[in-house]
Design an enzyme around this catalytic site. Structure first.
Site, PDB file in Angstrom:
ATOM      1  N   HIS A 177      47.573  47.334  40.185  1.00 36.70           N
ATOM      2  CA  HIS A 177      48.803  47.113  40.937  1.00 36.70           C
ATOM      3  C   HIS A 177      48.754  45.696  41.544  1.00 36.70           C
ATOM      4  O   HIS A 177      47.675  45.206  41.867  1.00 36.70           O
ATOM      5  CB  HIS A 177      48.901  48.191  42.035  1.00 36.70           C
ATOM      6  CG  HIS A 177      50.160  48.116  42.829  1.00 36.70           C
ATOM      7  ND1 HIS A 177      50.287  47.308  43.940  1.00 36.70           N
ATOM      8  CD2 HIS A 177      51.351  48.734  42.669  1.00 36.70           C
ATOM      9  CE1 HIS A 177      51.518  47.437  44.434  1.00 36.70           C
ATOM     10  NE2 HIS A 177      52.178  48.292  43.673  1.00 36.70           N
ATOM     11  N   ARG A 179      49.120  44.564  44.364  1.00 38.59           N
ATOM     12  CA  ARG A 179      48.469  44.458  45.668  1.00 38.59           C
ATOM     13  C   ARG A 179      46.947  44.327  45.515  1.00 38.59           C
ATOM     14  O   ARG A 179      46.243  44.032  46.476  1.00 38.59           O
ATOM     15  CB  ARG A 179      48.849  45.684  46.523  1.00 38.59           C
ATOM     16  CG  ARG A 179      48.297  45.694  47.930  1.00 38.59           C
ATOM     17  CD  ARG A 179      48.880  44.568  48.782  1.00 38.59           C
ATOM     18  NE  ARG A 179      48.218  44.506  50.088  1.00 38.59           N
ATOM     19  CZ  ARG A 179      47.053  43.902  50.304  1.00 38.59           C
ATOM     20  NH1 ARG A 179      46.409  43.313  49.314  1.00 38.59           N
ATOM     21  NH2 ARG A 179      46.532  43.881  51.513  1.00 38.59           N
ATOM     22  N   LYS A 180      46.443  44.563  44.312  1.00 42.91           N
ATOM     23  CA  LYS A 180      44.997  44.432  44.074  1.00 42.91           C
ATOM     24  C   LYS A 180      44.684  43.028  43.551  1.00 42.91           C
ATOM     25  O   LYS A 180      45.596  42.210  43.388  1.00 42.91           O
ATOM     26  CB  LYS A 180      44.526  45.505  43.087  1.00 42.91           C
ATOM     27  CG  LYS A 180      45.138  46.873  43.275  1.00 42.91           C
ATOM     28  CD  LYS A 180      44.859  47.524  44.621  1.00 42.91           C
ATOM     29  CE  LYS A 180      45.474  48.917  44.630  1.00 42.91           C
ATOM     30  NZ  LYS A 180      45.401  49.632  45.872  1.00 42.91           N
ATOM     31  N   VAL A 181      43.434  42.772  43.205  1.00 39.84           N
ATOM     32  CA  VAL A 181      43.057  41.404  42.831  1.00 39.84           C
ATOM     33  C   VAL A 181      43.502  41.080  41.399  1.00 39.84           C
ATOM     34  O   VAL A 181      44.079  40.029  41.147  1.00 39.84           O
ATOM     35  CB  VAL A 181      41.530  41.210  42.983  1.00 39.84           C
ATOM     36  CG1 VAL A 181      41.117  39.804  42.539  1.00 39.84           C
ATOM     37  CG2 VAL A 181      41.122  41.445  44.440  1.00 39.84           C
TER      38      VAL A 181
END
Ligand SMILES: *Cc1c(COP(=O)(O)O)cnc(C)c1O
Length: 384
Positions: A177, A179-181
């Protein structure tokens, strides 16, 4: 406004996506295979199972552990709600464990306190990329005959005892997603150590179909597929995998950059005695998926005042991790149990922590601005 995160996507990802689109093969296909192998090579696993999200990957991992109706699964409440929800998808019940006041992760002790006679598996979370002590928890699971799943949704690029997270346990699940790295828009990957489980979960991802699309399309003779059990459509597309292959090549640089920016925060805020800054635990390194600061004084009211003041000053700060057991989906339910009653450390983290902006292309000026405004707001709320 300085945002909390900006995905590090560029022309290379756009070109890779376009190439997949123009190839005519857009659903799960050859690029998904390549991405699975590349991710497996990166973490040192035999293979990976690309899925539509970490949530669906966690569901498959729980099935792989044999979790079903009547079973309990130990999970932290301090996590994105998908961790606990995946347990319920299996008809099982999450039992919430508390977390450590320093790492915000479950520990061998907090997991042990949540085990019931019906417990079948434990799901640890490497929260905001901070590695949990896998071996200590694996020991508890071994002694009690429980399955272990790592919710590594946030932890692509984090390490445990010198190796990337993803190959230490029977099951580990990443999220892609934004929002992750590392991001593919939506998406996830299940790393599954046991060959038999890998084979089964790979088919469950695809309606439990006995032949995958590549095999069907490349068969010389007419073949019929079968559906021997209940399956799901949890596939990733080849367009996402094409983006993921580019992102994975950038992952080491993305993690280095996050760690560099986090270290600058640590140095710039180290003199403030009423906050706790995140640092690597002795057993690993974090990718700093989020830079989470814990207030050691002032409580929830001050944390909320800090968030409002930072927002007013144009800094995209966010609250820390939620406590799932306090959400409508879980609270006031007589069938939901928590270890140690009210989960004091979990509540403290979720009420008294906040997250600062951190992204690859953050400039020195933006970083300085976040530091100075954070210092200003902490000073002001300290006096209030
Ligand atoms: C983001 C996240 C998930 C869910 O990931 P999706 O890919 O959005 O399904 C699950 N667990 C944790 C700890 C997360 O941070």
């Amino acid at each position: 406004m300085i945002p909390i995160i900006k995905p590090f996507l560029g022309q290379d990802e756009a070109d890779a996506a376009a190439e997949a689109v123009l190839s005519g093969w857009v659903a799960q296909g050859p690029r998904v295979r390549l991405f699975e192998q590349a991710m497996a090579d990166y973490v040192g696993a035999a293979s990976g199972i690309a899925v539509s999200s970490a949530t669906t990957g966690l569901h498959l991992a729980l099935i792989g552990c044999g979790v079903g109706r009547g079973d309990d699964v130990v999970v932290p409440s301090l996590s994105f709600i998908a961790t606990a929800n995946a347990v319920q998808y299996c008809g099982a019940r999450p039992v919430f464990a508390d977390v450590d006041p320093v790492t915000q992760n479950v520990t061998a002790a907090t997991v042990s306190a949540a085990i019931t006679p019906a417990t079948r598996a434990v799901m640890l979370v490497h929260q905001v990329g901070m590695p949990a002590d896998i071996d200590a928890i694996a020991n508890v699971c071994r002694q009690q005959g429980l399955g272990l799943i790592e919710d590594a949704a946030c932890a692509a690029g984090s390490t445990y005892k010198g190796r990337p997270i993803g190959a230490h346990s029977a099951f580990a699940v990443f999220s892609f997603h934004p929002r992750k790295v590392l991001t593919t828009g939506e998406g996830g990957m299940l790393m599954c150590r046991d060959e038999g489980a890998d084979k089964r979960l790979r088919t469950l991802r695809q309606h439990a179909m006995s032949l995958d699309d590549v095999a069907r399309h490349s068969a010389k003779e007419f073949v019929f597929e079968g559906y021997p059990e209940l399956g799901y459509n949890y596939r990733m597309t080849d367009i996402q995998a094409a983006v993921g292959l580019v992102q994975l090549r950038k992952l080491p640089a993305m993690v280095d950059r996050r760690r560099e920016l986090a270290e600058k925060y640590r140095v710039a805020l180290a003199d403030l005695e009423d906050i706790r800054l995140p640092v690597d635990p002795r057993w690993g390194t974090t990718n700093f998926q989020s830079y989470a600061i814990k207030l050691l004084a002032g409580g929830r009211a001050r944390r909320n005042a800090v968030l409002q003041a930072l927002t007013d000053l144009g800094i995209g700060a966010k609250r820390g991790i939620m406590a799932a057991h306090l959400e409508g989906a879980y609270r006031n339910r007589s069938d939901i149990r928590t270890a140690e009653g009210l989960l004091p450390e979990t509540v403290r983290w979720s009420d008294e922590s906040f997250v600062l902006p951190l992204y690859h292309t953050m400039t020195a000026a933006e970083h300085d601005e976040v530091v100075s405004k954070t210092r200003e707001v902490l000073a002001k709320t300290r006096a209030d």
